[in-house]
Scaffold this motif. Structure first.
Motif, PDB file in Angstrom:
ATOM      1  N   CYS A  14     -30.278   2.327 -14.420  1.00  7.96           N
ATOM      2  CA  CYS A  14     -29.077   3.086 -13.688  1.00  7.96           C
ATOM      3  C   CYS A  14     -29.865   3.970 -12.999  1.00  7.96           C
ATOM      4  N   GLU A  15     -31.031   4.525 -13.196  1.00  9.92           N
ATOM      5  CA  GLU A  15     -31.849   5.661 -12.363  1.00  9.92           C
ATOM      6  C   GLU A  15     -32.280   4.834 -11.077  1.00  9.92           C
ATOM      7  N   LYS A  16     -32.733   3.633 -11.338  1.00  8.65           N
ATOM      8  CA  LYS A  16     -33.241   2.798 -10.143  1.00  8.65           C
ATOM      9  C   LYS A  16     -32.186   2.547  -9.184  1.00  8.65           C
ATOM     10  N   ALA A  65     -15.514  -6.781 -20.679  1.00  8.10           N
ATOM     11  CA  ALA A  65     -14.443  -5.820 -20.688  1.00  8.10           C
ATOM     12  C   ALA A  65     -14.945  -4.545 -20.025  1.00  8.10           C
ATOM     13  N   GLY A  66     -16.243  -4.484 -19.816  1.00  4.97           N
ATOM     14  CA  GLY A  66     -16.837  -3.204 -19.302  1.00  4.97           C
ATOM     15  C   GLY A  66     -16.589  -2.859 -18.010  1.00  4.97           C
ATOM     16  N   ILE A  67     -15.832  -3.762 -17.355  1.00  4.74           N
ATOM     17  CA  ILE A  67     -15.526  -3.508 -15.849  1.00  4.74           C
ATOM     18  C   ILE A  67     -14.080  -2.972 -15.705  1.00  4.74           C
ATOM     19  N   TRP A  68     -13.627  -2.624 -16.729  1.00  4.69           N
ATOM     20  CA  TRP A  68     -12.093  -2.202 -16.762  1.00  4.69           C
ATOM     21  C   TRP A  68     -12.176  -0.813 -17.428  1.00  4.69           C
ATOM     22  N   ALA A  69     -11.734   0.124 -16.899  1.00  6.24           N
ATOM     23  CA  ALA A  69     -11.678   1.453 -17.577  1.00  6.24           C
ATOM     24  C   ALA A  69     -10.945   1.476 -18.850  1.00  6.24           C
ATOM     25  N   GLU A  70      -9.879   0.735 -18.984  1.00  4.32           N
ATOM     26  CA  GLU A  70      -8.790   0.637 -19.977  1.00  4.32           C
ATOM     27  C   GLU A  70      -9.558  -0.021 -21.213  1.00  4.32           C
ATOM     28  N   PHE A  71     -10.593  -0.796 -21.131  1.00  3.98           N
ATOM     29  CA  PHE A  71     -11.296  -1.510 -22.241  1.00  3.98           C
ATOM     30  C   PHE A  71     -12.870  -1.402 -22.106  1.00  3.98           C
ATOM     31  N   GLY A  72     -13.162  -0.452 -21.333  1.00  2.29           N
ATOM     32  CA  GLY A  72     -14.683  -0.325 -21.273  1.00  2.29           C
ATOM     33  C   GLY A  72     -14.856   1.032 -21.575  1.00  2.29           C
ATOM     34  N   LYS A  73     -16.078   1.330 -21.470  1.00  7.03           N
ATOM     35  CA  LYS A  73     -16.699   2.733 -21.659  1.00  7.03           C
ATOM     36  C   LYS A  73     -17.826   3.147 -20.801  1.00  7.03           C
ATOM     37  N   ILE A  74     -18.359   4.307 -20.683  1.00  2.00           N
ATOM     38  CA  ILE A  74     -19.492   4.713 -20.041  1.00  2.00           C
ATOM     39  C   ILE A  74     -20.616   5.049 -20.947  1.00  2.00           C
ATOM     40  N   VAL A  75     -21.806   4.369 -20.723  1.00  2.00           N
ATOM     41  CA  VAL A  75     -22.867   4.840 -21.577  1.00  2.00           C
ATOM     42  C   VAL A  75     -24.082   5.398 -21.094  1.00  2.00           C
ATOM     43  N   CYS A  76     -23.953   5.353 -19.639  1.00  2.00           N
ATOM     44  CA  CYS A  76     -25.105   6.046 -18.897  1.00  2.00           C
ATOM     45  C   CYS A  76     -24.480   6.343 -17.435  1.00  2.00           C
ATOM     46  N   LEU A  77     -24.815   7.717 -17.038  1.00  2.00           N
ATOM     47  CA  LEU A  77     -24.267   8.019 -15.668  1.00  2.00           C
ATOM     48  C   LEU A  77     -25.535   8.929 -15.181  1.00  2.00           C
ATOM     49  N   SER A  78     -25.970   8.238 -14.341  1.00  2.00           N
ATOM     50  CA  SER A  78     -27.252   8.764 -13.609  1.00  2.00           C
ATOM     51  C   SER A  78     -27.047   9.581 -12.140  1.00  2.00           C
ATOM     52  N   VAL A  79     -27.696  10.431 -11.979  1.00  2.00           N
ATOM     53  CA  VAL A  79     -27.318  11.354 -10.501  1.00  2.00           C
ATOM     54  C   VAL A  79     -28.932  11.359  -9.772  1.00  2.00           C
ATOM     55  N   GLY A  80     -28.486  11.725  -8.528  1.00  2.00           N
ATOM     56  CA  GLY A  80     -29.857  12.141  -7.985  1.00  2.00           C
ATOM     57  C   GLY A  80     -29.649  13.003  -6.571  1.00  2.00           C
ATOM     58  N   TYR A  81     -30.506  14.024  -6.305  1.00  2.00           N
ATOM     59  CA  TYR A  81     -30.165  15.055  -5.292  1.00  2.00           C
ATOM     60  C   TYR A  81     -31.409  15.202  -4.662  1.00  2.00           C
ATOM     61  N   ILE A  95     -25.441  16.045  -0.736  1.00  2.00           N
ATOM     62  CA  ILE A  95     -24.939  14.962  -1.317  1.00  2.00           C
ATOM     63  C   ILE A  95     -25.528  14.658  -2.789  1.00  2.00           C
ATOM     64  N   LEU A  96     -24.514  14.296  -3.705  1.00  2.00           N
ATOM     65  CA  LEU A  96     -24.891  14.000  -4.986  1.00  2.00           C
ATOM     66  C   LEU A  96     -24.725  12.436  -5.326  1.00  2.00           C
ATOM     67  N   PHE A  97     -25.659  11.959  -5.515  1.00  2.00           N
ATOM     68  CA  PHE A  97     -25.899  10.281  -5.396  1.00  2.00           C
ATOM     69  C   PHE A  97     -25.618  10.030  -6.920  1.00  2.00           C
ATOM     70  N   LEU A  98     -24.818   8.950  -7.130  1.00  2.00           N
ATOM     71  CA  LEU A  98     -24.573   8.602  -8.701  1.00  2.00           C
ATOM     72  C   LEU A  98     -24.461   7.118  -8.820  1.00  2.00           C
ATOM     73  N   ASP A  99     -24.675   6.660 -10.349  1.00  2.00           N
ATOM     74  CA  ASP A  99     -24.445   5.257 -10.462  1.00  2.00           C
ATOM     75  C   ASP A  99     -23.756   5.355 -12.089  1.00  2.00           C
ATOM     76  N   ILE A 100     -23.004   4.384 -12.597  1.00  2.00           N
ATOM     77  CA  ILE A 100     -22.891   4.441 -13.945  1.00  2.00           C
ATOM     78  C   ILE A 100     -22.926   3.071 -14.392  1.00  2.00           C
ATOM     79  N   GLU A 101     -23.292   2.895 -15.695  1.00  2.00           N
ATOM     80  CA  GLU A 101     -23.457   1.658 -16.579  1.00  2.00           C
ATOM     81  C   GLU A 101     -22.361   1.726 -17.552  1.00  2.00           C
ATOM     82  N   THR A 102     -21.690   0.553 -17.763  1.00  2.00           N
ATOM     83  CA  THR A 102     -20.403   0.632 -18.712  1.00  2.00           C
ATOM     84  C   THR A 102     -20.478  -0.783 -19.471  1.00  2.00           C
ATOM     85  N   VAL A 103     -19.870  -0.607 -20.600  1.00  2.00           N
ATOM     86  CA  VAL A 103     -20.073  -1.632 -21.536  1.00  2.00           C
ATOM     87  C   VAL A 103     -18.647  -1.781 -22.151  1.00  2.00           C
TER      88      VAL A 103
END
Length: 237
Positions: A209-211, A56-72, A10-18
């Motif tokens: 994000c890592e938390k 706007a960060g909740i919509w992919a059309e107007f937001g972007k990812i600034v952090c993507l954290s994963v754990g395994y 399993i690869l656990f993940l979370d993103i933060e968007t703005v």
């Protein structure tokens, strides 16, 4: 069923968007109009589009990812570790690095992606931003033609619903009632945009994000009736 899945698969993940831009005024006129149309039902008559742009960060059309954290998880005999790492900075690099991780290390049939509310938010957001940035979608995110039972995704919020579609349960609430240490630090999701655009403090966002990634893993452990992770088992890479 979830007890039969090997944790190391399993690869656990979370993103933060703005929001993609710091201010609404930086959008061209047509994009401003499209944002107004996209958000009209959420805004109702309470907010003008420019007043709503901080969301706007909740919509992919107007937001972007600034952090993507994963754990395994990794296992060596009886020794268990949970390794956490983050991709941050320019969105294109984040997406390409994550793509490489999936294609090179989590590309087998037994591998599964896991997040909280990830089927509704994280997974589709990542895939849409990959298309926008002209990056090939990895098989683990490309759901075209797949039957529901073939989709390699786990969602702890969906697992908690047990078929109930009436409510949303936050990760913070779930960790509280399950007796898991709170994943949140000194900021919450509504503040990520300000921390990124104004304070320019990506380290705080990475920590936040890592938390969340650790918390999702802890929730799954509780659902499997297994011991929670302790600090010595968590390794930040």
């Amino acid at each position: 069923m979830i007890e039969k899945i090997k944790l190391e698969n399993i690869l656990f993940l979370d993103i933060e968007t703005v929001s993609e831009h710091k201010h609404f005024g930086l959008l061209d006129e047509e994009t401003q109009q499209l944002f107004a149309l996209k958000t009209q039902y959420q805004r109702k008559d309470e907010f003008q589009p420019d007043e709503f742009y901080d969301r706007a960060g909740i919509w992919a059309e107007f937001g972007k990812i600034v952090c993507l954290s994963v754990g395994y998880f990794t296992f060596r005999g009886d020794i268990r570790h949970f390794r956490v790492t983050s991709f941050c900075g320019e969105e294109v690099k984040i997406l390409k690095d994550f793509n490489n991780l999936l294609n090179n290390h989590f590309n087998q049939p037994q591998h599964i992606l896991c997040g909280h509310n990830a089927k509704e938010f994280d997974f589709p957001f990542i895939a849409r931003r990959m298309i926008i940035n002209n990056i090939a979608i990895p098989p683990k995110l490309n759901l075209f033609g797949k039957k529901p039972w073939e989709v390699p995704h786990l969602d702890t919020m969906e697992l908690w619903k047990f078929g109930d579609f009436k409510s949303y349960t936050s990760l913070k609430l779930l960790t509280k009632i399950l007796g898991i240490p709170s994943p949140k630090g000194d900021i919450d999701g509504s503040q990520v945009g300000h921390v990124f655009h104004v304070e320019k403090d990506i380290d705080r966002i990475v920590t936040y994000c890592e938390k969340d990634v650790i918390a999702v893993a802890q929730v799954l452990l509780r659902m499997r009736r297994e011991d929670l992770l302790v600090d010595d088992e968590i390794i930040h890479v």
